[in-house]
Design a protein around this motif. Sequence first.
Motif, PDB file in Angstrom:
ATOM      1  N   PHE A  41      -6.118   2.653   4.762  1.00 38.35           N
ATOM      2  CA  PHE A  41      -6.200   1.273   4.293  1.00 38.35           C
ATOM      3  C   PHE A  41      -6.432   0.335   5.470  1.00 38.35           C
ATOM      4  O   PHE A  41      -7.278  -0.556   5.404  1.00 38.35           O
ATOM      5  N   ASN A  92       3.813  -1.122   5.155  1.00 38.40           N
ATOM      6  CA  ASN A  92       2.897  -0.916   4.027  1.00 38.40           C
ATOM      7  C   ASN A  92       2.565  -2.259   3.367  1.00 38.40           C
ATOM      8  O   ASN A  92       2.025  -2.295   2.291  1.00 38.40           O
ATOM      9  N   VAL A 105       0.838  -1.199   0.000  1.00 41.18           N
ATOM     10  CA  VAL A 105       0.000   0.000   0.000  1.00 41.18           C
ATOM     11  C   VAL A 105       0.874   1.250   0.000  1.00 41.18           C
ATOM     12  O   VAL A 105       1.905   1.298   0.688  1.00 41.18           O
ATOM     13  N   TRP A 117      -5.004   3.199  -3.752  1.00 38.63           N
ATOM     14  CA  TRP A 117      -3.947   3.238  -2.739  1.00 38.63           C
ATOM     15  C   TRP A 117      -2.980   2.069  -2.854  1.00 38.63           C
ATOM     16  O   TRP A 117      -1.925   2.063  -2.211  1.00 38.63           O
ATOM     17  N   VAL A 118      -3.344   1.066  -3.648  1.00 38.12           N
ATOM     18  CA  VAL A 118      -2.593  -0.191  -3.707  1.00 38.12           C
ATOM     19  C   VAL A 118      -1.485  -0.098  -4.748  1.00 38.12           C
ATOM     20  O   VAL A 118      -1.724   0.199  -5.914  1.00 38.12           O
TER      21      VAL A 118
END
Length: 96
Positions: A18, A51, A10, A84-85
């Motif tokens: 997220f 992340n 992410v 966001w990925v």
Amino acid sequence: MFVVSVEFEVDSAHLAAFRRSVLKQAKNSLDLEEDCHTFHVCVDGEGERSNRFFLYEEYTDRPAFDAHLASGHFRDFSALVDPWVVSKQVRTWNRL
């Protein structure tokens, strides 16, 4: 059991959002889908700053997972977090 594993990387600017969204998605899946038996959300060893996320999900069978993918809560989650990925890898398994 039909098992799904998902690995996400992410964008670091969206970690908190997220994290909130994926935890809500896990709860919705367990609460709203009779054939979703397990939905674990894991983060790598860096914890709050990480992340990288790993999901482990168990469904009765493949049709139950297909129903999950078609659900409104999944479609809403996916539309929200997709920007966001950085990367996403989905694998499916059959538990012995």
